[in-house]
Design an enzyme around this catalytic site. Structure first.
Site, PDB file in Angstrom:
ATOM      1  CB  SER A 144      -0.834   0.011   1.284  1.00 37.51           C
ATOM      2  OG  SER A 144      -1.426   1.281   1.505  1.00 37.51           O
ATOM      3  CE1 TYR A 157      -4.420  -2.305   4.892  1.00 35.82           C
ATOM      4  CE2 TYR A 157      -3.561  -0.085   4.596  1.00 35.82           C
ATOM      5  CZ  TYR A 157      -4.034  -1.273   4.063  1.00 35.82           C
ATOM      6  OH  TYR A 157      -4.109  -1.420   2.695  1.00 35.82           O
TER       7      TYR A 157
HETATM    8  N1  LIG Z   1      -8.468  -0.917  -2.117  1.00 42.76           N
HETATM    9  C1  LIG Z   1      -7.470  -0.108  -1.802  1.00 42.76           C
HETATM   10  O1  LIG Z   1      -7.622   1.126  -1.855  1.00 42.76           O
HETATM   11  C2  LIG Z   1      -6.131  -0.645  -1.403  1.00 42.76           C
HETATM   12  C3  LIG Z   1      -5.064   0.268  -1.320  1.00 42.76           C
HETATM   13  C4  LIG Z   1      -3.814  -0.201  -0.943  1.00 42.76           C
HETATM   14  C5  LIG Z   1      -3.640  -1.544  -0.676  1.00 42.76           C
HETATM   15  N2  LIG Z   1      -4.696  -2.403  -0.774  1.00 42.76           N
HETATM   16  C6  LIG Z   1      -4.439  -3.809  -0.459  1.00 42.76           C
HETATM   17  O2  LIG Z   1      -4.893  -4.629  -1.504  1.00 42.76           O
HETATM   18  C7  LIG Z   1      -5.192  -5.925  -0.980  1.00 42.76           C
HETATM   19  C8  LIG Z   1      -6.548  -6.363  -1.509  1.00 42.76           C
HETATM   20  O3  LIG Z   1      -7.555  -5.532  -0.972  1.00 42.76           O
HETATM   21  P1  LIG Z   1      -8.850  -5.080  -1.784  1.00 42.76           P
HETATM   22  O4  LIG Z   1      -8.836  -3.606  -1.843  1.00 42.76           O
HETATM   23  O5  LIG Z   1      -8.979  -5.855  -3.030  1.00 42.76           O
HETATM   24  O6  LIG Z   1     -10.034  -5.439  -0.768  1.00 42.76           O
HETATM   25  P2  LIG Z   1     -10.867  -6.789  -0.602  1.00 42.76           P
HETATM   26  O7  LIG Z   1     -11.516  -6.683   0.742  1.00 42.76           O
HETATM   27  O8  LIG Z   1     -11.720  -7.011  -1.795  1.00 42.76           O
HETATM   28  O9  LIG Z   1      -9.741  -7.905  -0.613  1.00 42.76           O
HETATM   29  C9  LIG Z   1      -9.169  -8.478   0.511  1.00 42.76           C
HETATM   30  C10 LIG Z   1      -9.251  -9.979   0.348  1.00 42.76           C
HETATM   31  O10 LIG Z   1      -8.564 -10.630   1.427  1.00 42.76           O
HETATM   32  C11 LIG Z   1      -9.358 -11.718   1.829  1.00 42.76           C
HETATM   33  N3  LIG Z   1      -9.027 -12.154   3.187  1.00 42.76           N
HETATM   34  C12 LIG Z   1      -9.277 -11.521   4.361  1.00 42.76           C
HETATM   35  N4  LIG Z   1      -8.852 -12.291   5.387  1.00 42.76           N
HETATM   36  C13 LIG Z   1      -8.306 -13.408   4.842  1.00 42.76           C
HETATM   37  C14 LIG Z   1      -7.692 -14.569   5.376  1.00 42.76           C
HETATM   38  N5  LIG Z   1      -7.543 -14.752   6.704  1.00 42.76           N
HETATM   39  N6  LIG Z   1      -7.253 -15.533   4.523  1.00 42.76           N
HETATM   40  C15 LIG Z   1      -7.396 -15.371   3.176  1.00 42.76           C
HETATM   41  N7  LIG Z   1      -7.975 -14.291   2.617  1.00 42.76           N
HETATM   42  C16 LIG Z   1      -8.414 -13.321   3.442  1.00 42.76           C
HETATM   43  C17 LIG Z   1     -10.787 -11.200   1.732  1.00 42.76           C
HETATM   44  O11 LIG Z   1     -11.740 -12.253   1.762  1.00 42.76           O
HETATM   45  C18 LIG Z   1     -10.712 -10.477   0.397  1.00 42.76           C
HETATM   46  O12 LIG Z   1     -10.931 -11.380  -0.673  1.00 42.76           O
HETATM   47  C19 LIG Z   1      -5.117  -5.804   0.538  1.00 42.76           C
HETATM   48  O13 LIG Z   1      -3.889  -6.313   1.003  1.00 42.76           O
HETATM   49  C20 LIG Z   1      -5.166  -4.303   0.776  1.00 42.76           C
HETATM   50  O14 LIG Z   1      -4.529  -3.906   1.952  1.00 42.76           O
HETATM   51  C21 LIG Z   1      -5.927  -1.977  -1.128  1.00 42.76           C
END
Ligand SMILES: NC(=O)c1ccc[n+]([C@@H]2O[C@H](COP(=O)([O-])OP(=O)(O)OC[C@H]3O[C@@H](n4cnc5c(N)ncnc54)[C@H](O)[C@@H]3O)[C@@H](O)[C@H]2O)c1
Length: 256
Positions: A144, A157
């Protein structure tokens, strides 16, 4: 089709950025994809069908990435179903939006275990398999902008993503002799389920968009295309570092 014969695991692969990564890897010709999930098995089944339509192969595996035995289960599924492992995407993540003053021990443990412990041991089990095969491979950690940039009110986080930053750098150096490349991808704000509250609040969304030089959140596909590049031959000299995909957010002088 730059990923022909390559086998991948994507954790948290049935929603948001993970789902977009799974689809892009399939479009680039990946030979097999293990889709890790913990909720919504029906979404995983739909995704598997989409991949078959793209001419690829995928298998959903219910695995909690905060448990080492479940991470090993993902590697075993890749080897059993597709014969090998070439690309590990540590994508699963959660946040609690709590400050250092109010984060509970349970919240701290959950965030650190699902975000950081999973990436550490996901890297370990994947690298051991890659070395067993003779070396070579890609480990891509979805971090991130908050691997580097403080976000007051989301302390655990930020801590987990900062840990992933050093994991990427250190493991990248350790695994370089095996030609296993480790790279972090740091998204800014992306239109995914993790951001639904901001996306549904016009005032919050406008404030966020005005802080992003490109003026809008990213689509998950815009993160996935960078991951697919990093998994391919064109990224053969990139390791132990992070690529930020943030529309310029980290350089913006407009505060959030
Ligand atoms: N959306 C954003 O703005 C953003 C920005 C920076 C980083 N990220 C990172 O991107 C990644 C994906 O996030 P996203 O935005 O697609 O949201 P999201 O909530 O769609 O994805 C997160 C995924 O992790 C899974 N998950 C949670 N706990 C788990 C576990 N114990 N075992 C296996 N899977 C698990 C969830 O079921 C989900 O599919 C994350 O690491 C997040 O921190 C997202």
């Amino acid at each position: 089709m730059s990923l022909q014969n390559k086998v991948a695991i994507v954790t948290g692969g049935n929603s948001g950025i993970g789902q977009a990564i799974v689809l892009d890897l399939a479009r680039q010709g990946a030979a097999g994809i293990v889709i890790d999930y913990v909720v919504h098995p029906e979404a995983t089944v739909e995704l598997e069908k989409e991949i078959v339509k793209l001419g690829g192969r995928a298998i959903g595996v219910d695995a909690d990435v905060s448990k080492i035995e479940d991470l090993q289960k993902l590697v075993d599924a890749a080897v059993k179903n597709f014969g090998r492992l070439d690309i590990m995407v540590n994508n699963a993540g959660i946040e609690t939006r709590t400050s250092v003053l109010d984060t509970t021990e349970d919240q701290y443990d959950k965030v650190l275990n699902i975000n950081l412990k999973s990436a550490f041991f996901g890297t370990q089990v994947a690298a051991r398999q890659m070395i067993k095969q003779g070396g070579g491979g890609r480990i891509i950690n979805i971090t991130s902008v908050h691997e580097d940039w403080p976000m007051p009110g989301n302390t655990a986080y930020c801590l987990s993503k900062g840990g992933m930053r050093m994991l990427t750098r250190t493991a990248g150096v350790e695994l370089a002799p095996y030609n296993i490349l480790v790279v972090g991808v740091g998204p800014g704000a992306v239109e995914t389920p993790i951001n639904l509250s901001t996306m549904h609040d016009p005032a919050k969304l406008q404030k966020l968009n005005s802080a992003i030089p490109l003026g809008r959140m990213a689509r998950p596909e815009e993160i996935a295309s960078v991951v697919a590049f990093l998994a391919g031959d064109g990224a053969s000299y990139l390791t132990a570092t992070s690529i930020f995909v943030d529309g310029g957010l980290m350089q913006s002088s407009v505060g959030l």
